[in-house]
Design an enzyme around this catalytic site. Sequence first.
Site, PDB file in Angstrom:
ATOM      1  N   ASP A   1     -21.847   9.199 -12.280  1.00 37.90           N
ATOM      2  CA  ASP A   1     -22.494   7.961 -11.843  1.00 37.90           C
ATOM      3  C   ASP A   1     -21.813   7.451 -10.577  1.00 37.90           C
ATOM      4  OD1 ASP A   1     -20.278   5.989 -12.604  1.00 37.90           O
ATOM      5  OD2 ASP A   1     -20.678   6.907 -14.554  1.00 37.90           O
TER       6      ASP A   1
ATOM      7  N   ASP B   1     -15.504  10.991 -19.729  1.00 32.94           N
ATOM      8  CA  ASP B   1     -16.693  10.327 -19.194  1.00 32.94           C
ATOM      9  C   ASP B   1     -16.584   8.806 -19.374  1.00 32.94           C
ATOM     10  OD1 ASP B   1     -19.147   9.992 -18.095  1.00 32.94           O
ATOM     11  OD2 ASP B   1     -20.302  10.862 -19.753  1.00 32.94           O
ATOM     12  N   VAL B   2     -16.847   8.077 -18.316  1.00 33.63           N
ATOM     13  CA  VAL B   2     -16.831   6.603 -18.365  1.00 33.63           C
ATOM     14  C   VAL B   2     -18.277   6.136 -18.292  1.00 33.63           C
ATOM     15  CG1 VAL B   2     -16.013   4.492 -17.228  1.00 33.63           C
ATOM     16  CG2 VAL B   2     -14.574   6.546 -17.260  1.00 33.63           C
TER      17      VAL B   2
ATOM     18  N   GLU C   1       0.826  -1.215   0.000  1.00 33.13           N
ATOM     19  CA  GLU C   1       0.000   0.000   0.000  1.00 33.13           C
ATOM     20  C   GLU C   1       0.857   1.260   0.000  1.00 33.13           C
ATOM     21  OE1 GLU C   1      -2.960   1.899  -0.494  1.00 33.13           O
ATOM     22  OE2 GLU C   1      -3.893   0.328   0.706  1.00 33.13           O
TER      23      GLU C   1
ATOM     24  N   ASP D   1       1.503   4.042  -3.001  1.00 37.08           N
ATOM     25  CA  ASP D   1       1.139   5.450  -2.792  1.00 37.08           C
ATOM     26  C   ASP D   1       2.293   6.387  -3.154  1.00 37.08           C
ATOM     27  OD1 ASP D   1      -1.405   4.871  -1.919  1.00 37.08           O
ATOM     28  OD2 ASP D   1      -0.914   4.957   0.211  1.00 37.08           O
TER      29      ASP D   1
ATOM     30  N   SER E   1      -6.784   2.086  -4.406  1.00 34.96           N
ATOM     31  CA  SER E   1      -5.517   2.572  -3.836  1.00 34.96           C
ATOM     32  C   SER E   1      -4.568   3.000  -4.945  1.00 34.96           C
ATOM     33  CB  SER E   1      -4.842   1.462  -3.035  1.00 34.96           C
ATOM     34  OG  SER E   1      -5.639   1.077  -1.957  1.00 34.96           O
TER      35      SER E   1
END
Length: 565
Positions: A544, A523-524, A278, A282, A482
């Site tokens: 959405d 836009d997805v 993680e 990052d 993540s």
Amino acid sequence: SKIRTMMNKLSMVALLLAATVALAAASPSSSLIKETWLKTPQTQGWQLKSRADPSHKLELTVAVKQTNVAELEATLLRKADPDNVEEYGKWLSKEEVEALVAPKPESVEAVTAWLVEQGGVSRDALRLTGNGDFVVADVTVEVAERLLHAEYFTFEHETTGVEIVRVNGRYSLPAGVHRHVDFVGPTVRFPTVRLPVLKENKPNGLGGIITPAVLRDLYQVGSYSATNPKNIQACASFLGQFYSPQDLQSFFQQFDKESVGRTAELHGPNEPSNPGVEASLDIEYIMAMGNNVSTQFWSTAGQQPHSPQNEPFLKWLLNVANMTQDQQPLTISVSYGDNEDTVNYDYAVRVNTEFQKAGVRGTSIMFSSGDGGVAGGQTSPCTKFIPTYPAGSPWVTAVGGTASSKPEVAASFSSGGFSNYWPRPSYQDAAVKKYFQVAKGLPASDLYNHTGAGIPDVSAQSESFNVVQGGSVVFGGVDGTSCSSPSFAGIISLLNDVRLNAGKSPLGFLNPLIYKHPEVFNDVTSGNNPGCGTNGFNAAAEWDPVTGYGTPNFPKLVALVKSLP
């Protein structure tokens, strides 16, 4: 025998009296319960081990009730509104924010007197924020139990083996202190250990595993490199998630050659020999995407040798509140979250205020939305959809996940939906109403809260990321939101660079800007986020609850932020 009977009766009375006195001491009538567990620790992966050692040290943090919080919210919304030409981007200083929400002096005094008189803490040893809205005392478990009329136990996480000390069930405060306090920690909160998804290598629509070069190409970032010395970004890491500077250089060497030699400034403890996936993800992607922006790695481990145990997320909030102007990150990415139903409402309200304090100082905060679709931060059994927190807070920018390219589609694990705690904020109103008008195949209406704040706000790629951890590339790549949050945050850092170089203010709280300018996102419109035995929500045109408004279009974003006051 009469004497023996009388003696037995007296013994019983003495025992009952002792028990009554002990009970009164543990929960005196003048004490009021402040917080209780919302869910048992076992349901969150924590197993009770034993009573805590009475001499174990705790960093007891008391959140003192603030004033003028409604005024803080109104101020933030005005200054973050790109149509408000007079006020947009005119952020407040640390001192102005502290003065605005400063607790009443009697509240600070009630808390400090309680810690001094009942906890035996010296006044000089107390640590206060600039306005006293947090008071911190290092105490033993024995003292904390006395102060909070509670019992502390050691709990162990079932998959990671991490140990923490928390109260068993609830804690109370004297009535004279209770009304001045929002919450105390570490007490009833059990952190969610959210780990990125490691999968077998699989073909990705981008022609292989994700690298910074692939993301720069996809979002048309090009070779933009930041130059403004005032521009700072940060990622936050919790519960034993550390990174290795050696891994970071290896990542740059393999995937981002021009960044070789760049380092992060460490805030908090680090164990380079014990890097987590993680934390590695990052720092590697916020630095690569926020190309050449000064970067801070904020670590709050919870438990470190020779240091009192803290509540990691709370410690991070305190660090955010204490940032000085010259050390203040303008962009923060956090890949951490809980299911909303595990977080006490009053605690979450106060955390929102802390987010607002950061936003009105000009800091943009991104949270990954989670990896459980509509079933929470990580897939879990459910009969109703589980919103995530803090992603569901209207005062941070929640980043969902996408996959593939030409076109991008929603990642099926991208957590999204509607908060049960927070009503839909005004800036989101038109977008969410439109979604309900155009969406196809909406889930049954009793599974979620139609009027709640929508999650997420935006999204970015989240599958098959190349990450270097422990000396080598993670086999098969890493999946999860993540991946999205630090990648998106790095791009926001570049936009801050554009503004700072033009003599303008940083972007600060982003959401009103995002919702007024959806045209600057890709836009997805396909994909969904299944969970709870359903297909979840479907992506649709514009906003959405799977991908928000979509992914960043850098050239359009640059043109927009240049045009703003």
